[in-house]
Scaffold this active site. Structure first.
Site, mmCIF file in Angstrom:
data_model
loop_
_atom_site.group_PDB
_atom_site.id
_atom_site.type_symbol
_atom_site.label_atom_id
_atom_site.label_comp_id
_atom_site.label_asym_id
_atom_site.label_seq_id
_atom_site.Cartn_x
_atom_site.Cartn_y
_atom_site.Cartn_z
ATOM 1 N N ASP A 115 44.523 -13.400 42.751
ATOM 2 C CA ASP A 115 45.286 -13.626 41.525
ATOM 3 C C ASP A 115 44.924 -12.534 40.509
ATOM 4 O O ASP A 115 43.744 -12.221 40.324
ATOM 5 C CB ASP A 115 44.951 -15.008 40.951
ATOM 6 C CG ASP A 115 45.865 -15.398 39.805
ATOM 7 O OD1 ASP A 115 46.945 -15.946 40.074
ATOM 8 O OD2 ASP A 115 45.495 -15.145 38.643
ATOM 9 N N ASN A 123 51.218 -8.702 30.563
ATOM 10 C CA ASN A 123 52.661 -8.656 30.316
ATOM 11 C C ASN A 123 52.973 -8.579 28.830
ATOM 12 O O ASN A 123 53.853 -7.825 28.403
ATOM 13 C CB ASN A 123 53.331 -9.893 30.911
ATOM 14 C CG ASN A 123 53.802 -9.675 32.334
ATOM 15 O OD1 ASN A 123 54.111 -8.558 32.720
ATOM 16 N ND2 ASN A 123 53.849 -10.734 33.103
ATOM 17 N N ASP A 132 55.722 -5.964 36.301
ATOM 18 C CA ASP A 132 56.300 -5.873 37.644
ATOM 19 C C ASP A 132 55.674 -4.725 38.424
ATOM 20 O O ASP A 132 55.426 -4.830 39.635
ATOM 21 C CB ASP A 132 57.814 -5.667 37.563
ATOM 22 C CG ASP A 132 58.559 -6.945 37.200
ATOM 23 O OD1 ASP A 132 57.933 -8.024 37.229
ATOM 24 O OD2 ASP A 132 59.762 -6.870 36.891
ATOM 25 N N GLU A 165 51.919 -14.106 40.110
ATOM 26 C CA GLU A 165 50.931 -13.030 40.263
ATOM 27 C C GLU A 165 49.884 -13.351 41.319
ATOM 28 O O GLU A 165 48.821 -12.741 41.372
ATOM 29 C CB GLU A 165 50.237 -12.742 38.927
ATOM 30 C CG GLU A 165 49.368 -13.859 38.394
ATOM 31 C CD GLU A 165 50.115 -14.854 37.508
ATOM 32 O OE1 GLU A 165 49.454 -15.492 36.659
ATOM 33 O OE2 GLU A 165 51.343 -14.981 37.646
#
Length: 259
Positions: A115, A123, A132, A165
């Site tokens: 993770d 983000n 991304d 994620e």
């Protein structure tokens, strides 16, 4: 997070619809070609065997095209659109086969769940486009490592994007202790990667951006009850190890410890 997940799912669905449309158009062209071949063969008034041969060849080409498109469509349904590695569906299918092999043949099977640490903050600071990119990089590192292990040692390592994620990696014929070592190699590869943010003109806006990951590792025959050796219990054990890695400060690898 729910809206982002929904957006990703809709984007993947739209990509599949476009591919399906392209496939139908290709088949339409193939049917037209087959019709032309058949009509031409009949109208030529030539030898019957030659006419049948031309028609058979037309059907063979049509069948080959349909089979190729079918394989592409199956591959698309098993591939994550963003990272280009296996998706959750492919992982579920693969881990089921791997568990069967491990139980029936008494082979070692380890799993680690990975993770990205503080991904929401990443983000928020850099934007979803860079977020991304981080997911793509992690997927590429996992795939590159799996390909390298396959080429050098013929080891079966299967990376997949589990969701958001979080990534999952199955390692057949790998015991937990070795899986932890391999997981730490991957953790360090990701830790060393430098992100570069560019504007639409290619000018560098920021460089040296880093991400870290936490990884939890579990082994099927060691960490799952004999009566419950399945994918759900193995994932649960690896997830608990992942939570322990995060609770202990993140950016580390932890193996599952029975409570």
């Amino acid at each position: 997070p729910w809206n982002r997940a929904l957006t990703r799912t809709l984007a993947e669905t739209a990509a599949l619809v476009r591919e399906f449309q392209d496939t139908l158009f290709r088949h339409k062209g193939g049917v037209q070609k087959l019709q032309d071949v058949t009509v031409d063969a009949v109208q030529s008034g030539g030898d019957v065997d030659q006419m049948l041969g031309a028609i058979r060849q037309g059907f063979k080409e049509m069948v080959a095209m349909i089979e190729e498109d079918a394989e592409k469509m199956v591959a698309l349904t098993l591939t994550d659109a963003l990272t280009a590695i296996a998706n959750r569906r492919a992982f579920d299918e693969h881990i089921g086969r791997s568990i069967d092999a491990a139980v029936e043949q008494q082979r070692r099977l380890s799993l680690f769940m990975l993770d990205i640490d503080h991904f929401k903050r990443f983000n928020d600071e850099h934007g979803h486009r860079i977020g991304d990119q981080a997911l793509v990089v992690v997927g590429a590192i996992l795939k590159g490592f799996a390909d390298e292990m396959k080429q050098l040692e013929d080891r079966e390592i299967f990376p997949a994007r589990y969701g958001g994620e979080e990534f999952a990696v199955t390692l057949l014929d790998v015991a937990k202790a070795e899986a932890e070592e391999l997981a730490d190699i991957i953790r360090r590869k990701i830790e060393r990667y430098n992100f570069v943010i560019r504007d639409p003109d290619g000018q560098i806006l920021a460089a040296g951006i880093k991400i870290n990951v936490s990884i939890g590792v579990a082994e099927l025959l060691e960490d799952c009850p004999a009566a419950a050796r399945d994918g759900a219990h193995l994932v649960d054990a690896a997830d608990k190890a992942l939570y322990l890695a995060k609770a202990s400060g993140r950016n580390q690898v932890r193996g599952y410890v029975k409570g």
